[in-house]
Design a protein around this motif. Sequence first.
Motif, mmCIF file in Angstrom:
data_model
loop_
_atom_site.group_PDB
_atom_site.id
_atom_site.type_symbol
_atom_site.label_atom_id
_atom_site.label_comp_id
_atom_site.label_asym_id
_atom_site.label_seq_id
_atom_site.Cartn_x
_atom_site.Cartn_y
_atom_site.Cartn_z
ATOM 1 N N ALA A 78 64.845 -86.920 -16.483
ATOM 2 C CA ALA A 78 65.912 -87.919 -16.613
ATOM 3 C C ALA A 78 65.315 -89.317 -16.605
ATOM 4 O O ALA A 78 64.216 -89.538 -16.079
ATOM 5 N N GLY A 79 66.043 -90.262 -17.192
ATOM 6 C CA GLY A 79 65.581 -91.649 -17.245
ATOM 7 C C GLY A 79 66.687 -92.621 -16.915
ATOM 8 O O GLY A 79 67.826 -92.240 -16.623
ATOM 9 N N THR A 80 66.348 -93.909 -16.979
ATOM 10 C CA THR A 80 67.292 -94.997 -16.718
ATOM 11 C C THR A 80 67.379 -95.889 -17.951
ATOM 12 O O THR A 80 66.364 -96.188 -18.582
ATOM 13 N N LEU A 81 68.595 -96.294 -18.305
ATOM 14 C CA LEU A 81 68.796 -97.240 -19.394
ATOM 15 C C LEU A 81 68.973 -98.632 -18.801
ATOM 16 O O LEU A 81 69.918 -98.876 -18.046
ATOM 17 N N ASP A 82 68.049 -99.548 -19.130
ATOM 18 C CA ASP A 82 68.119 -100.932 -18.672
ATOM 19 C C ASP A 82 68.599 -101.815 -19.822
ATOM 20 O O ASP A 82 67.924 -101.928 -20.853
ATOM 21 N N SER A 98 76.259 -93.236 -12.750
ATOM 22 C CA SER A 98 76.405 -94.452 -11.952
ATOM 23 C C SER A 98 75.748 -95.640 -12.636
ATOM 24 O O SER A 98 74.766 -95.502 -13.366
ATOM 25 N N VAL A 99 76.313 -96.821 -12.382
ATOM 26 C CA VAL A 99 75.854 -98.061 -13.001
ATOM 27 C C VAL A 99 75.486 -99.049 -11.904
ATOM 28 O O VAL A 99 76.214 -99.198 -10.918
ATOM 29 N N GLY A 100 74.356 -99.736 -12.082
ATOM 30 C CA GLY A 100 73.933 -100.718 -11.093
ATOM 31 C C GLY A 100 74.823 -101.952 -11.098
ATOM 32 O O GLY A 100 75.515 -102.253 -12.074
ATOM 33 N N LYS A 101 74.804 -102.690 -9.995
ATOM 34 C CA LYS A 101 75.666 -103.864 -9.854
ATOM 35 C C LYS A 101 75.024 -105.103 -10.455
ATOM 36 O O LYS A 101 73.810 -105.263 -10.475
ATOM 37 N N THR A 102 75.885 -105.995 -10.951
ATOM 38 C CA THR A 102 75.459 -107.306 -11.450
ATOM 39 C C THR A 102 76.377 -108.364 -10.832
ATOM 40 O O THR A 102 77.238 -108.044 -10.007
ATOM 41 N N THR A 117 80.809 -96.875 -12.842
ATOM 42 C CA THR A 117 80.390 -95.641 -13.511
ATOM 43 C C THR A 117 80.732 -95.751 -14.996
ATOM 44 O O THR A 117 81.559 -96.572 -15.391
ATOM 45 N N ILE A 118 80.089 -94.888 -15.776
ATOM 46 C CA ILE A 118 80.403 -94.800 -17.200
ATOM 47 C C ILE A 118 80.631 -93.338 -17.539
ATOM 48 O O ILE A 118 79.863 -92.463 -17.131
ATOM 49 N N THR A 119 81.698 -93.055 -18.262
ATOM 50 C CA THR A 119 82.074 -91.685 -18.618
ATOM 51 C C THR A 119 81.464 -91.306 -19.965
ATOM 52 O O THR A 119 81.512 -92.082 -20.920
ATOM 53 N N THR A 120 80.901 -90.104 -20.028
ATOM 54 C CA THR A 120 80.285 -89.625 -21.258
ATOM 55 C C THR A 120 81.310 -89.574 -22.393
ATOM 56 O O THR A 120 82.419 -89.065 -22.228
ATOM 57 N N GLY A 121 80.937 -90.148 -23.539
ATOM 58 C CA GLY A 121 81.812 -90.129 -24.710
ATOM 59 C C GLY A 121 82.842 -91.227 -24.765
ATOM 60 O O GLY A 121 83.612 -91.306 -25.722
ATOM 61 N N VAL A 122 82.877 -92.099 -23.755
ATOM 62 C CA VAL A 122 83.879 -93.168 -23.696
ATOM 63 C C VAL A 122 83.188 -94.518 -23.813
ATOM 64 O O VAL A 122 82.282 -94.839 -23.029
ATOM 65 N N HIS A 170 72.664 -114.692 -18.447
ATOM 66 C CA HIS A 170 71.213 -114.888 -18.569
ATOM 67 C C HIS A 170 70.458 -114.389 -17.325
ATOM 68 O O HIS A 170 70.849 -114.665 -16.193
ATOM 69 N N GLY A 171 69.384 -113.653 -17.592
ATOM 70 C CA GLY A 171 68.514 -113.202 -16.518
ATOM 71 C C GLY A 171 68.948 -111.934 -15.806
ATOM 72 O O GLY A 171 68.283 -111.490 -14.872
ATOM 73 N N GLU A 172 70.040 -111.312 -16.250
ATOM 74 C CA GLU A 172 70.554 -110.122 -15.567
ATOM 75 C C GLU A 172 70.212 -108.838 -16.345
ATOM 76 O O GLU A 172 70.048 -108.841 -17.566
ATOM 77 N N THR A 173 70.136 -107.747 -15.583
ATOM 78 C CA THR A 173 69.899 -106.424 -16.167
ATOM 79 C C THR A 173 70.888 -105.431 -15.585
ATOM 80 O O THR A 173 71.080 -105.380 -14.366
ATOM 81 N N LEU A 174 71.504 -104.657 -16.456
ATOM 82 C CA LEU A 174 72.429 -103.596 -16.051
ATOM 83 C C LEU A 174 71.699 -102.260 -16.235
ATOM 84 O O LEU A 174 71.197 -101.968 -17.322
ATOM 85 N N ASP A 175 71.621 -101.454 -15.172
ATOM 86 C CA ASP A 175 70.931 -100.171 -15.308
ATOM 87 C C ASP A 175 71.898 -99.000 -15.120
ATOM 88 O O ASP A 175 72.758 -99.022 -14.249
ATOM 89 N N ILE A 176 71.753 -98.015 -15.999
ATOM 90 C CA ILE A 176 72.540 -96.778 -15.933
ATOM 91 C C ILE A 176 71.554 -95.657 -15.619
ATOM 92 O O ILE A 176 70.606 -95.417 -16.378
#
Length: 337
Positions: free
Chosen positions: A175-179, A214-218, A226-231, A239-245
């Motif tokens: 498994a991996g993380t999407l940044d 789960s989704v990281g906080k910003t 959270t993010i639902t599959t297919g939605v 600026h300067g922020e990263t959202l990680d799933i």
Amino acid sequence: MKKTKKLLACLIAAATMFTMGSTAFAEEAEKPTTYTDQSKVTIKKQYNLEGQGTSPAENFKFTVAKTGVSDSAITNLEDMPEISVGDIHFDENSESTVSASTDITLPQYNSVGVYTYTITEKPGKTAGVTYDSSPVELKVTVVDDNGDLKRIVSLKKDGTKLSDDVNAFTNIYRAGTLDISKNVDGNLGDKNKYFAFDVTLNGQIDKDTAKSFSVGKTSYGKNPETITTGVKTTFYLKHGETLDIKNLPYGLTYTVEEHDYTTKEGYTTTVNKKDGRTLENQTVKNGTEKAEFINYKNNDKIDTGVNLTTLPYILVFAGVIVIAGAAFITRRRKYED
């Protein structure tokens, strides 16, 4: 003559000793071997986690095929005693390596012989999990031990005998993380502005994928956790922020699209150093997947209120006035004196 008699006596004595020794060796070789009956055998499994995340709960299942019989009154494979292998269960786990096992209870055999079974792991459908397709050979040798039939067991995988501390099957969850990152550049780029992104995660058709991740906080307090599959889900970054799933299984695909800030606001957008605002149908295959968005807005011709082409002449004219004023003041003082 006496020497000949003595030599003959020595030869007879040596022959007698050799005969007695041979008899003793024969008796020792003919001593019956005792066997320990094995009524069960243990199948061990290892479940590894690679990349970033948590391995999902999994019930691993097995099939058993009768593949050989010899030196037995049984000649047909179908008539061999049945054996079965129970499931091996793992709970959700964040450890890099976990192990579990199951015991196979062996049946009673009515005839000596060598009975061979092939144990194969059933391929599952959990996204990100690699299943072990290499079967294990279970061989049960039944011997007559002074009237008692006893079972002797061996396990082999890929032609190599498995010792008690070796896993018969190994599985891997990857498994991996999407940044998703945002940077703003240019003298008119607003670094306090929140930019909107639409993110969609899609599982593989033939795989079972988790319903949500789960989704990281910003700093944007209303971003979903959270993010639902297919939605398609909208997030905001500045600026300067990263959202990680997190914990995205290998093979899952994702699309990230930034809203249009070009038409009305004049931003130029790049993603992963390429022009455009969409990263479409990318496959998770690394520990960290990156979607790096940069918004650029610049003005090279800022109106300062002064025509820069005439500025040098204005400066020369101002200098002349200053010099003339200084000369006038100096002359007036002399006149007054």
